[in-house]
Design an enzyme around this catalytic site. Structure first.
Site, PDB file in Angstrom:
ATOM      1  N   ASN A  11      45.274  81.450  14.486  1.00 43.52           N
ATOM      2  CA  ASN A  11      45.371  82.907  14.361  1.00 43.52           C
ATOM      3  C   ASN A  11      45.626  83.246  12.880  1.00 43.52           C
ATOM      4  OD1 ASN A  11      46.647  85.478  14.133  1.00 43.52           O
ATOM      5  ND2 ASN A  11      46.944  85.507  16.331  1.00 43.52           N
ATOM      6  N   HIS A  47      43.941  89.351  15.813  1.00 39.80           N
ATOM      7  CA  HIS A  47      44.389  90.476  16.647  1.00 39.80           C
ATOM      8  C   HIS A  47      44.153  91.766  15.869  1.00 39.80           C
ATOM      9  CE1 HIS A  47      48.048  92.261  19.082  1.00 39.80           C
ATOM     10  NE2 HIS A  47      46.958  93.003  19.190  1.00 39.80           N
ATOM     11  N   ARG A  49      45.085  95.128  15.778  1.00 39.71           N
ATOM     12  CA  ARG A  49      46.073  96.029  16.393  1.00 39.71           C
ATOM     13  C   ARG A  49      45.643  97.468  16.181  1.00 39.71           C
ATOM     14  NH1 ARG A  49      51.123  93.089  17.413  1.00 39.71           N
ATOM     15  NH2 ARG A  49      51.926  95.083  18.113  1.00 39.71           N
ATOM     16  N   THR A 105      53.683  90.519  19.525  1.00 41.02           N
ATOM     17  CA  THR A 105      53.484  90.703  20.968  1.00 41.02           C
ATOM     18  C   THR A 105      54.687  90.113  21.699  1.00 41.02           C
ATOM     19  OG1 THR A 105      51.163  90.309  20.476  1.00 41.02           O
ATOM     20  CG2 THR A 105      51.774  90.428  22.794  1.00 41.02           C
ATOM     21  N   HIS A 192      52.043  81.400  21.270  1.00 51.25           N
ATOM     22  CA  HIS A 192      53.082  82.285  20.749  1.00 51.25           C
ATOM     23  C   HIS A 192      54.330  81.498  20.381  1.00 51.25           C
ATOM     24  CE1 HIS A 192      55.361  85.838  19.787  1.00 51.25           C
ATOM     25  NE2 HIS A 192      54.223  86.494  19.848  1.00 51.25           N
TER      26      HIS A 192
HETATM   27  N1  PXP Z   1      48.546  84.246  21.401  1.00 52.55           N
HETATM   28  C1  PXP Z   1      48.660  85.589  21.478  1.00 52.55           C
HETATM   29  C2  PXP Z   1      48.057  86.293  22.647  1.00 52.55           C
HETATM   30  C3  PXP Z   1      49.307  86.324  20.458  1.00 52.55           C
HETATM   31  O1  PXP Z   1      49.411  87.664  20.558  1.00 52.55           O
HETATM   32  C4  PXP Z   1      49.804  85.625  19.346  1.00 52.55           C
HETATM   33  C5  PXP Z   1      50.460  86.387  18.230  1.00 52.55           C
HETATM   34  O2  PXP Z   1      49.541  87.238  17.651  1.00 52.55           O
HETATM   35  C6  PXP Z   1      49.646  84.233  19.296  1.00 52.55           C
HETATM   36  C7  PXP Z   1      49.039  83.566  20.353  1.00 52.55           C
HETATM   37  C8  PXP Z   1      50.108  83.429  18.129  1.00 52.55           C
HETATM   38  O3  PXP Z   1      51.491  83.475  18.011  1.00 52.55           O
HETATM   39  P1  PXP Z   1      52.183  82.904  16.711  1.00 52.55           P
HETATM   40  O4  PXP Z   1      51.711  83.727  15.561  1.00 52.55           O
HETATM   41  O5  PXP Z   1      53.631  83.055  17.007  1.00 52.55           O
HETATM   42  O6  PXP Z   1      51.745  81.474  16.587  1.00 52.55           O
END
Ligand code: PXP
Length: 244
Positions: A11, A47, A49, A105, A192
């Protein structure tokens, strides 16, 4: 059982967060995506937003043109975002809940609220050839409800586990939700709050096919570079899977 390759999608939101801190041109999340792919990422996640606080519309257009693996677009189920997805046609859309005041999120999508609206969006995206994944808490009711909405994939929210990595309860919830999802014929993803230090127990869950990881990668990139950060995560995932 753990023979399937577990995909690592990176991400790149927080590369854009640094850029937007100065409303500058750099660092460019698209350049970061290219570097992540070269380092072995299986896909790129971003993402968009509603408040455009990090990723902006042009980033999504450029990512869609540039990514040579696959693009996973995270978005809220709003008419504006659905139109963007149908125009850009990413490989996958992950539907997430979104609140303007949140830092990130904070929980999974409550898929029992507005099932008709979710079902309509899932069907429209799928008709356009886009895979749909629903970001949910690792909860039996949410897994079953996701299947009933017609999705083919779900992403389990690993935030509770990441905050309490030594507790057995969140780990068990992830294992049970992953096994249930697979038994219902769904593809299971997770993400996440995952870091090199805590990814092991999640990577080791055999049914989890894909991890989405962002913040920890960008944080590590400050010290060791983004390519090394991706490789380091890959090594941690592979080690955990090999040890099961
Ligand atoms: N998966 C989803 C659906 C998310 O919203 C996020 C955060 O944008 C992530 C994974 C990645 O989370 P992190 O940035 O904490 O690794």
């Amino acid at each position: 059982m753990t023979t399937i390759h577990q995909r690592l999608y990176i991400n790149v939101d927080h590369v854009a967060t640094i850029r937007q801190a100065r409303r500058a041109a750099e660092p460019d999340p698209v350049a970061a995506a290219v570097a992540c792919e070269a380092a072995g990422a299986d896909g790129i996640t971003a993402h968009l937003r509603e408040d455009r606080r990090h990723i902006i519309d042009q980033d999504i257009d450029r990512l869609a043109r540039t990514v040579t693996t696959v693009l996973n677009l995270e978005m809220a189920n709003t008419p504006e975002m659905v139109e963007i997805a149908l125009r850009v046609r990413p490989y996958q859309v992950t539907l997430v809940p979104e609140r303007r005041e949140e830092v990130t999120t904070e929980g999974g999508l409550d898929v029992t609220r507005d099932p008709a609206g979710l079902m309509a969006t899932i069907a429209r995206l799928q008709a356009a050839g886009i895979l749909v994944s629903l970001f949910i808490d690792p909860d039996e009711r949410m897994v079953r409800a996701s299947r009933d909405l017609g999705t083919t994939a779900l992403e389990l929210h690993t935030g509770t586990y990441a905050h309490h990595p030594t507790d057995e309860m969140p780990r068990r919830a992830l294992r049970m939700a992953a096994a249930l999802g697979t038994s219902l014929g769904l593809h299971v993803h997770a993400g996440h709050g995952l870091t090199v230090a805590n990814v092991g127990p999640v990577a080791a869950i055999p049914e989890i096919e894909e991890l989405n990881i962002g913040h920890a990668i960008v944080g590590r990139a400050v010290f060791i570079g983004i390519a090394a950060a991706v490789r380091e995560m890959r090594v941690a995932m592979d080690a955990a899977r090999a040890s099961t």
